[in-house]
Design an enzyme around this catalytic site. Structure first.
Site, PDB file in Angstrom:
ATOM      1  N   HIS A 295      30.833  58.724  45.203  1.00  0.00           N
ATOM      2  CA  HIS A 295      29.488  58.581  44.642  1.00  0.00           C
ATOM      3  C   HIS A 295      28.823  59.941  44.458  1.00  0.00           C
ATOM      4  O   HIS A 295      28.107  60.159  43.475  1.00  0.00           O
ATOM      5  CB  HIS A 295      28.610  57.640  45.481  1.00  0.00           C
ATOM      6  CG  HIS A 295      27.336  57.288  44.770  1.00  0.00           C
ATOM      7  ND1 HIS A 295      26.166  57.974  44.977  1.00  0.00           N
ATOM      8  CD2 HIS A 295      27.071  56.366  43.813  1.00  0.00           C
ATOM      9  CE1 HIS A 295      25.228  57.463  44.176  1.00  0.00           C
ATOM     10  NE2 HIS A 295      25.749  56.487  43.467  1.00  0.00           N
ATOM     11  N   PHE A 302      26.616  62.745  36.522  1.00  0.00           N
ATOM     12  CA  PHE A 302      25.521  62.135  35.762  1.00  0.00           C
ATOM     13  C   PHE A 302      24.372  63.134  35.603  1.00  0.00           C
ATOM     14  O   PHE A 302      23.831  63.312  34.517  1.00  0.00           O
ATOM     15  CB  PHE A 302      25.037  60.859  36.463  1.00  0.00           C
ATOM     16  CG  PHE A 302      23.949  60.147  35.715  1.00  0.00           C
ATOM     17  CD1 PHE A 302      24.270  59.273  34.682  1.00  0.00           C
ATOM     18  CD2 PHE A 302      22.610  60.352  36.016  1.00  0.00           C
ATOM     19  CE1 PHE A 302      23.267  58.605  33.972  1.00  0.00           C
ATOM     20  CE2 PHE A 302      21.601  59.693  35.313  1.00  0.00           C
ATOM     21  CZ  PHE A 302      21.942  58.816  34.286  1.00  0.00           C
TER      22      PHE A 302
HETATM   23  C1  HEM Z   1      28.870  55.215  36.873  1.00  0.00           C
HETATM   24  C2  HEM Z   1      28.391  54.743  38.016  1.00  0.00           C
HETATM   25  C3  HEM Z   1      27.267  55.370  38.780  1.00  0.00           C
HETATM   26  C4  HEM Z   1      26.560  56.509  38.539  1.00  0.00           C
HETATM   27  C5  HEM Z   1      26.705  57.489  37.375  1.00  0.00           C
HETATM   28  C6  HEM Z   1      25.600  56.632  39.601  1.00  0.00           C
HETATM   29  C7  HEM Z   1      24.645  57.610  39.695  1.00  0.00           C
HETATM   30  C8  HEM Z   1      23.546  57.540  40.491  1.00  0.00           C
HETATM   31  C9  HEM Z   1      22.346  58.298  40.325  1.00  0.00           C
HETATM   32  C10 HEM Z   1      22.118  59.345  39.222  1.00  0.00           C
HETATM   33  C11 HEM Z   1      21.500  57.939  41.302  1.00  0.00           C
HETATM   34  C12 HEM Z   1      20.080  58.469  41.521  1.00  0.00           C
HETATM   35  C13 HEM Z   1      19.164  57.533  40.808  1.00  0.00           C
HETATM   36  C14 HEM Z   1      17.768  58.033  40.840  1.00  0.00           C
HETATM   37  O1  HEM Z   1      17.124  57.978  41.917  1.00  0.00           O
HETATM   38  O2  HEM Z   1      17.309  58.502  39.796  1.00  0.00           O
HETATM   39  C15 HEM Z   1      22.149  56.960  42.114  1.00  0.00           C
HETATM   40  C16 HEM Z   1      21.593  56.363  43.219  1.00  0.00           C
HETATM   41  C17 HEM Z   1      22.250  55.433  43.980  1.00  0.00           C
HETATM   42  N1  HEM Z   1      23.476  54.864  43.727  1.00  0.00           N
HETATM   43 FE1  HEM Z   1      24.651  55.265  42.168  1.00  0.00          FE
HETATM   44  N2  HEM Z   1      25.755  55.609  40.489  1.00  0.00           N
HETATM   45  C18 HEM Z   1      26.751  54.807  40.025  1.00  0.00           C
HETATM   46  C19 HEM Z   1      27.205  53.653  40.603  1.00  0.00           C
HETATM   47  C20 HEM Z   1      26.799  53.176  41.830  1.00  0.00           C
HETATM   48  C21 HEM Z   1      27.332  52.010  42.463  1.00  0.00           C
HETATM   49  C22 HEM Z   1      28.392  51.074  41.879  1.00  0.00           C
HETATM   50  C23 HEM Z   1      26.697  51.882  43.647  1.00  0.00           C
HETATM   51  C24 HEM Z   1      26.964  50.763  44.624  1.00  0.00           C
HETATM   52  C25 HEM Z   1      26.914  50.841  45.908  1.00  0.00           C
HETATM   53  C26 HEM Z   1      25.732  52.953  43.747  1.00  0.00           C
HETATM   54  C27 HEM Z   1      24.859  53.171  44.812  1.00  0.00           C
HETATM   55  C28 HEM Z   1      23.753  53.986  44.728  1.00  0.00           C
HETATM   56  C29 HEM Z   1      22.671  53.984  45.693  1.00  0.00           C
HETATM   57  C30 HEM Z   1      22.588  53.142  46.964  1.00  0.00           C
HETATM   58  C31 HEM Z   1      21.732  54.900  45.233  1.00  0.00           C
HETATM   59  C32 HEM Z   1      20.391  55.240  45.866  1.00  0.00           C
HETATM   60  C33 HEM Z   1      20.470  56.477  46.696  1.00  0.00           C
HETATM   61  C34 HEM Z   1      19.107  56.835  47.260  1.00  0.00           C
HETATM   62  O3  HEM Z   1      18.095  56.741  46.531  1.00  0.00           O
HETATM   63  O4  HEM Z   1      19.044  57.242  48.427  1.00  0.00           O
HETATM   64  N3  HEM Z   1      25.831  53.715  42.636  1.00  0.00           N
HETATM   65  N4  HEM Z   1      23.390  56.733  41.605  1.00  0.00           N
END
Ligand code: HEM
Length: 347
Positions: A295, A302
């Protein structure tokens, strides 16, 4: 820019956000809005599972019946379908229904309860499950990387924030978007228990503070270099992260994980997927997102692309996250194998 927390859910804080008042996110994002007038919404996952091609048609017919039922009186406001192969190698088809309040759901359920309870549902070769979650509006949040489309619970809510939101783009943003985090630390307590109802039916009695995420990717409009980057770099890493959570998730507090492809049945668009998982608590989910190499890598990719394209990405990401009370989780499994959903690791 506005706060992700809807005005009617803001209250004096006893817990601080992780950002300063003048924080500017590195790229824009939005949240779903829509005051349903209710303090609780309903997300229902209905699944069938089977093994081998001989059962595929029959299992598909069961899901079709369920989808048709979801559309009947007090119908779910948004119905989506997805498919995945689980860790035990079984094929699964899932229908997800969203209702604006528990009363609407209860009314709907009363019409279909007898069908569900019928021993005819207890088939040796086809498993059937329902996982119903009733998050309070203070305990769920959504995030959309684009302003032109809503998915999941957002479709049911029907609106989005007018302005981009402030609380995102940093670790801890998810927690800060949850209205309850203004005053609560969102910890969990208790353990899961299995309740055997009949020879083929089991319920999971869950515990306080379980965290749920549905995190979606839509690359249907992505082209050129961005598509190559998604398909060759981001998706394989995402896939590895999803496999880790499915196979070794228990070690990091993830009870189950499904990496699903949105079904193209009934004119569903191809090129959409989502991860859906349940966790011991919000902290376990935060920890994985921030520290697991998969992740971390896709998050970094991203951000890099968002920066290079000045936020004009064609890849759309969305997620919905809920923290649940014990009694807000209804989990029932008919003829399902032991690694299914919330049975996983509790049997
Ligand atoms: C192509 C797939 C993915 C990309 C590019 C991605 C990218 C990101 C990005 C950029 C954020 C920050 C969002 C923000 O606050 O603006 C984020 C947060 C998060 N993502 Fe992903 N993500 C992906 C898939 C997933 C998946 C499948 C999960 C499932 C568990 C996941 C779990 C999380 C969680 C829990 C956060 C929140 C983190 C926090 O705020 O402390 N992500 N992700």
């Amino acid at each position: 820019m506005e706060s992700a927390i809807a005005p009617h859910l803001r209250c004096p804080r006893s817990r601080e956000r992780r950002i300063a008042e003048d924080y500017q996110p590195p790229f824009p994002a939005w949240t779903a809005r829509g005051n349903t007038g209710s303090s609780q919404v309903v997300m229902g996952y209905f699944g069938v599972q089977w093994r081998g091609t001989a059962q595929a048609e029959k299992a598909g017919a069961v899901l079709d019946t369920l989808v048709a039922r979801l559309g009947e009186r007090e119908a779910a406001r948004n119905i989506e379908r997805a498919v995945f192969v689980d860790g035990a190698g079984w094929d699964n088809k899932v229908a997800i229904g969203y209702w604006p309040d528990p009363t609407a759901y209860q009314y709907w359920w009363q019409q279909h309860q007898a069908w569900w309870a019928d021993p005819a549902r207890e088939c040796e070769e086809i498993g059937l499950y329902r996982e119903i979650y009733l998050p309070r509006s203070t305990h769920f949040e959504t995030l959309f990387s684009a302003s032109d489309r809503l998915e999941g619970i957002g479709v049911m809510l029907g609106e989005r924030s007018v302005e981009p939101i402030q609380e995102h783009g940093y670790w801890g943003g998810m927690r800060d978007r949850l209205p309850a985090s203004q005053t609560e630390n969102l910890v969990s307590s208790g353990t899961r228990r299995i309740m055997v109802e009949t020879a083929r039916r089991r319920r999971v009695i869950s515990h306080e503070g379980v965290a749920l995420i549905r995190s979606g990717q839509d690359w249907s409009d992505v082209q050129g270099e961005e598509l190559t980057l998604y398909l060759e770099r981001i998706e394989p890493t995402l896939n590895a992260g999803m496999d880790f959570l499915r196979d070794e998730g228990q070690s990091v507090g993830c009870y189950f994980n499904r990496y699903m492809q949105v079904s193209t049945a009934n004119s569903g668009k191809p090129s959409r997927s989502f991860g859906m998982s349940a966790w011991r608590d919000l902290a376990a989910m935060e920890n994985w997102a921030e520290h697991h190499p998969t992740h971390k890598a896709i998050f970094g990719d991203f951000l890099q692309v968002a920066h290079a394209l000045q936020g004009r990405l064609d890849l759309r990401l969305f997620h919905e996250v809920a923290v649940l009370q014990a009694e807000a989780q209804i989990l029932e499994y008919i003829s399902c194998h032991d690694q299914t959903g919330m049975l996983n690791g509790a049997v």
